[in-house]
Design a protein around this motif. Structure first.
Motif, PDB file in Angstrom:
ATOM      1  N   ILE A  72       4.210  -9.479   0.743  1.00  0.00           N
ATOM      2  CA  ILE A  72       5.356  -9.018   1.334  1.00  0.00           C
ATOM      3  C   ILE A  72       5.284  -7.506   1.564  1.00  0.00           C
ATOM      4  O   ILE A  72       5.577  -7.048   2.602  1.00  0.00           O
ATOM      5  N   GLY A  73       5.157  -6.894   0.244  1.00  0.00           N
ATOM      6  CA  GLY A  73       4.960  -5.176   0.245  1.00  0.00           C
ATOM      7  C   GLY A  73       4.008  -4.840   1.491  1.00  0.00           C
ATOM      8  O   GLY A  73       4.465  -3.789   1.921  1.00  0.00           O
ATOM      9  N   LEU A 123       2.753  -6.363   4.003  1.00  0.00           N
ATOM     10  CA  LEU A 123       3.075  -6.577   5.085  1.00  0.00           C
ATOM     11  C   LEU A 123       4.091  -5.615   5.796  1.00  0.00           C
ATOM     12  O   LEU A 123       4.046  -5.354   6.739  1.00  0.00           O
ATOM     13  N   PHE A 124       5.070  -5.340   4.980  1.00  0.00           N
ATOM     14  CA  PHE A 124       6.178  -4.323   5.237  1.00  0.00           C
ATOM     15  C   PHE A 124       5.780  -3.085   5.692  1.00  0.00           C
ATOM     16  O   PHE A 124       5.910  -2.401   6.549  1.00  0.00           O
ATOM     17  N   GLU A 125       4.666  -2.659   4.894  1.00  0.00           N
ATOM     18  CA  GLU A 125       4.022  -1.201   5.088  1.00  0.00           C
ATOM     19  C   GLU A 125       3.078  -1.091   6.361  1.00  0.00           C
ATOM     20  O   GLU A 125       3.277  -0.501   7.189  1.00  0.00           O
ATOM     21  N   GLN A 150       5.230   0.486  13.717  1.00  0.00           N
ATOM     22  CA  GLN A 150       6.197   0.924  14.213  1.00  0.00           C
ATOM     23  C   GLN A 150       6.439   2.330  14.685  1.00  0.00           C
ATOM     24  O   GLN A 150       6.967   2.818  15.581  1.00  0.00           O
ATOM     25  N   ASN A 188       5.144 -11.371  -3.634  1.00  0.00           N
ATOM     26  CA  ASN A 188       5.825 -10.001  -3.661  1.00  0.00           C
ATOM     27  C   ASN A 188       4.916  -8.972  -2.910  1.00  0.00           C
ATOM     28  O   ASN A 188       5.067  -8.051  -2.377  1.00  0.00           O
ATOM     29  N   ILE A 190       3.944  -3.139   8.878  1.00  0.00           N
ATOM     30  CA  ILE A 190       4.873  -3.125  10.123  1.00  0.00           C
ATOM     31  C   ILE A 190       5.561  -1.655  10.175  1.00  0.00           C
ATOM     32  O   ILE A 190       5.645  -1.434  11.615  1.00  0.00           O
ATOM     33  N   LYS A 191       5.847  -1.281   9.077  1.00  0.00           N
ATOM     34  CA  LYS A 191       6.503   0.184   9.278  1.00  0.00           C
ATOM     35  C   LYS A 191       5.489   1.263   9.987  1.00  0.00           C
ATOM     36  O   LYS A 191       5.843   2.021  10.809  1.00  0.00           O
ATOM     37  N   ARG A 192       4.180   1.127   9.427  1.00  0.00           N
ATOM     38  CA  ARG A 192       3.341   2.164  10.047  1.00  0.00           C
ATOM     39  C   ARG A 192       3.129   1.941  11.745  1.00  0.00           C
ATOM     40  O   ARG A 192       2.793   2.695  12.407  1.00  0.00           O
TER      41      ARG A 192
END
Length: 77
Positions: free
Chosen positions: A16-17, A19-21, A27, A13, A23-25
């Protein structure tokens, strides 16, 4: 055994958090690139557009710094 599974799920978890951050940065930087090139491609720019270019550059650098830090965090785990 259940404790090991709980630790594994917690680690997954967290990853995943992170990696999400990342990807968000990344993008966000892509979106900023689009805006940057629209402004920079103009023959002449207003003062506001020049200020916006500076803001975009700073925000892109901040995003890159965060991504770098997060990647190092993943690497160290």
């Amino acid at each position: 055994m259940s404790e090991n599974q709980d630790e594994l799920i917690k680690a997954q978890n967290e990853l995943i958090g992170i990696l999400f951050e990342i990807i968000k940065r990344l993008q966000s930087n892509n979106d900023l690139d689009t805006e940057y090139f629209k402004i920079i491609g103009k023959d002449s720019r207003t003062e506001n557009e020049n200020l916006r270019l500076n803001e975009i550059t700073k925000e892109r650098k901040d995003n890159a710094d965060v991504v770098s830090r997060l990647l190092k965090q993943i690497e160290s785990n």
